[in-house]
Design a protein around this motif. Structure first.
Motif, short mmCIF file in Angstrom:
data_model
loop_
_atom_site.label_atom_id
_atom_site.label_comp_id
_atom_site.label_asym_id
_atom_site.label_seq_id
_atom_site.Cartn_x
_atom_site.Cartn_y
_atom_site.Cartn_z
N TYR A 233 18.04 52.74 13.02
CA TYR A 233 17.55 51.68 11.93
C TYR A 233 16.81 52.21 10.76
O TYR A 233 17.04 51.71 9.71
CB TYR A 233 16.51 50.62 12.86
N MET B 77 18.83 51.23 7.24
CA MET B 77 17.85 50.48 6.12
C MET B 77 18.03 51.51 4.79
O MET B 77 18.34 50.78 3.72
CB MET B 77 16.74 50.41 6.50
N ARG C 55 23.33 41.44 5.23
CA ARG C 55 22.03 41.01 4.79
C ARG C 55 21.33 42.01 4.08
O ARG C 55 20.81 41.77 3.14
CB ARG C 55 21.24 40.48 6.35
N LYS C 56 21.25 43.32 4.84
CA LYS C 56 20.38 44.19 4.20
C LYS C 56 20.82 44.57 3.07
O LYS C 56 19.95 45.03 1.87
CB LYS C 56 20.24 45.44 5.37
N TRP D 189 11.96 50.08 -2.10
CA TRP D 189 13.51 50.08 -2.73
C TRP D 189 13.96 50.85 -3.85
O TRP D 189 15.25 50.85 -4.35
CB TRP D 189 13.39 48.39 -3.39
N SER E 6 20.77 47.71 16.59
CA SER E 6 20.55 47.05 15.23
C SER E 6 19.44 45.87 15.63
O SER E 6 18.51 45.64 14.68
CB SER E 6 21.76 46.44 14.63
N TYR F 10 11.24 46.06 12.87
CA TYR F 10 11.09 46.16 11.38
C TYR F 10 10.04 44.77 11.20
O TYR F 10 9.22 44.71 10.47
CB TYR F 10 12.41 45.85 10.76
N GLU G 123 24.56 42.69 10.12
CA GLU G 123 23.20 43.00 9.56
C GLU G 123 23.15 43.70 8.59
O GLU G 123 22.45 43.53 7.49
CB GLU G 123 22.26 43.84 10.76
N SER G 124 24.30 44.53 8.45
CA SER G 124 24.48 45.26 6.94
C SER G 124 24.60 44.44 5.88
O SER G 124 24.33 44.59 4.81
CB SER G 124 25.65 46.09 7.26
N GLU H 43 15.91 45.40 14.24
CA GLU H 43 15.50 44.47 13.21
C GLU H 43 14.22 43.50 13.87
O GLU H 43 13.40 43.36 13.09
CB GLU H 43 16.68 43.25 13.27
N SER I 159 21.44 51.17 3.19
CA SER I 159 21.69 49.80 2.73
C SER I 159 20.85 49.79 1.18
O SER I 159 21.58 49.07 0.44
CB SER I 159 21.21 48.81 3.62
#
Length: 386
Positions: free
Chosen positions: A355, A359, A257-258, A296, A171, A178, A254-255, A175, A362
């Motif tokens: 990752y 993403m 935040r994503k 998105w 992760s 990314y 991290e999840s 990150e 998420s």
């Protein structure tokens, strides 16, 4: 069905790889729209540096000391700390510093409410925003303010960098990779026309371009900067003004935040939907759709549809059978990455599939949170490694 399949593959490729290639080619053909003299300029205008902090006692003193020690005239570097709702010792620690102004309110209503509260008091022409758990490089303020010699620049985005070491798990490494790719895209976005949204770790705006933002806005940095671009100004990118922070403590952190960012991304796309009008916004629309909207919205959906269509097309067709095996193999590697991640086993070859899949999952989670209205602006900050 075959046409739809290949169109979806093209969409996925364009979103994650092709747009970067197209950007690079367009800048080479059209030439950079950034004046080279910017990088040789000095424009040390007075700035107000605003740091919104909620329960940041572990970081706040290091942040203050870093901010005050930056290579910028002290008389022009005004530091404000806004601690709405903090219940730890953050306000008391800030009060130890005479040359730092504290804005504290016991009520917690979210970061953007805190910023809205203090912005009417700003008297400097430029405002810089950064997060409490980030450290800025010494020349960051100098490198940011020089872009404002261009009257068309209304906002400057710094660069987010992730501290990494050889012990980082998938992760953390994902990150970091990314953000390196994001930095590449931002650089060429700026040279083509404008960056498509700033990250809250470090960015700045012309004070007179600030507008009161709805307190329910989930990713206020992205929305605020694009509203400035919508008014006809450019968002500049300055990679030599960077905010350094530790990677998330775990994939669970991290999840958080994503998912919040994905929910905020859907909200922002809806509120900024007029930017989809190519006839009105031209290059900015092209960049907004290519860099943000597809990532998105349509592309995560395309990934799911590709599997379904591929399963149908693979019947009695060797080409589609091979593609299906490749797809299943990729997600199998992602699952293995998740499996090893939970057991603290590091396998570098699995970082990218893990990752990438993480993403996009998420994005789905963020979308459902957004439509249900369950993503609060009072989000719980993801824990970072120390």
């Amino acid at each position: 069905m075959e046409i739809a399949f290949w169109l979806l593959i093209t969409l996925v490729f364009y979103t994650y790889v092709g747009y970067g290639i197209v950007l690079f080619i367009l800048v080479k053909i059209r030439g950079s729209k950034v004046s080279p003299k910017i990088y040789d300029s000095v424009n040390e205008v007075a700035i107000t540096h605003i740091v919104a902090a909620f329960n940041e006692e572990a970081y706040i003193e290091e942040k203050i000391q870093n901010s005050l020690a930056l290579n910028y005239p002290q008389s022009k570097n005004i530091l404000w700390i806004v601690t709405d709702g903090s219940t730890d010792s953050t306000p008391e620690l800030v009060q130890k510093y005479e040359n730092v102004r504290l804005f504290h309110s016991p009520e917690r209503k979210g970061k953007i409410h805190a910023v809205n509260r203090v912005m009417p008091l700003v008297e400097t022409p430029i405002v810089v925003y950064s997060d409490a758990n980030t450290i800025l490089n010494q020349e960051s303020l100098h490198n940011i303010t020089r872009h404002y010699i261009d009257p068309k620049v209304g906002c400057v985005s710094g660069e987010k960098r992730i501290r990494q070491d050889d012990k980082d798990e998938a992760s953390s490494a994902g990150e970091g990779m990314y953000w390196k790719y994001e930095s590449f895209l931002k650089k060429y976005d700026y040279h083509l026309h404008s960056v498509v949204g700033a990250a809250g770790e470090l960015f700045s705006i012309r004070t007179d371009l600030y507008e009161h933002i709805n307190p329910d806005t989930l990713i206020e940095d992205f929305y605020l900067s694009l509203r400035i671009a919508q008014k006809g100004y450019k968002i500049a990118y300055e990679p030599e003004a960077y905010a350094l922070e530790n990677s998330s403590e775990s994939i669970k952190e991290e999840s958080k935040r994503k998912i919040r960012i994905a929910a905020g991304g859907h909200q922002a796309i809806w509120r900024l939907r007029s930017l989809l009008n190519f006839f009105q916004y031209g290059w900015l629309s092209f960049q907004f759709i290519s860099h943000r909207v597809l990532r998105w919205t349509l592309t995560p959906l395309a990934l799911s549809l590709l599997l379904v269509l591929n399963a149908f097309l693979a019947v009695n067709n060797i080409l589609y059978q091979l593609i299906l095996v490749a797809q299943l193999g990729f997600y199998g590697l992602a699952f293995l990455g998740h499996f090893f991640q939970k057991r603290k086993i590091k396998v570098k070859a699995l970082f990218v599939p893990f990752y990438f899949t993480f993403m996009n999952i998420s994005v789905y989670q963020g979308f459902f949170r957004y439509i249900k209205g369950s993503q609060s602006v009072l989000w719980e900050r993801a824990s970072r490694k120390v």
